[in-house]
Design an enzyme around this catalytic site. Structure first.
Site, short mmCIF file in Angstrom:
data_model
loop_
_atom_site.label_atom_id
_atom_site.label_comp_id
_atom_site.label_asym_id
_atom_site.label_seq_id
_atom_site.Cartn_x
_atom_site.Cartn_y
_atom_site.Cartn_z
N ALA A 1 0.87 -1.17 0.00
CA ALA A 1 0.00 0.00 0.00
C ALA A 1 0.90 1.22 0.00
O ALA A 1 1.99 1.19 0.58
CB ALA A 1 -0.91 0.01 1.22
N ASP A 2 0.49 2.27 -0.65
CA ASP A 2 1.29 3.48 -0.77
C ASP A 2 0.99 4.41 0.41
O ASP A 2 0.46 5.49 0.25
CB ASP A 2 0.99 4.15 -2.10
N TYR A 3 1.35 3.95 1.61
CA TYR A 3 1.15 4.74 2.83
C TYR A 3 2.10 5.95 2.79
O TYR A 3 3.24 5.80 2.39
CB TYR A 3 1.44 3.88 4.06
#
Length: 81
Positions: free
Chosen positions: A42-44
């Site tokens: 996920a592109d946190y």
């Protein structure tokens, strides 16, 4: 003999789930590059880890594929035990 472009993708690239939590796209990626070259991510902080995890836990894939994408492939790629 010329090497097809698909060979380079399936031997030199990894894909991640970041940015597109759609099962159809995941299945298409697996079909094209193989389950052994797909990583969960996920592109946190731009994406919610909860949203990504919930989607991935419910995605219509086999448990074997889920284990590979969720951790096994990263362990192999990064040489983790």
């Amino acid at each position: 003999m010329r090497t097809p472009v698909s060979h380079y993708f399936s031997h030199n690239f990894y894909l991640t789930t970041a940015g597109h939590f759609h099962t159809r796209g995941l299945l298409d990626s697996i079909s094209e590059i193989g389950v052994d070259r797909v990583l969960f991510s996920a592109d946190y902080p731009y994406e919610s880890m909860a949203t990504a995890s919930n989607w991935f836990d419910q995605a219509l894939i086999s448990e074997n594929d889920r284990e590979k994408i969720g951790r096994g492939n990263a362990r192999r790629l990064f040489g983790l035990k």
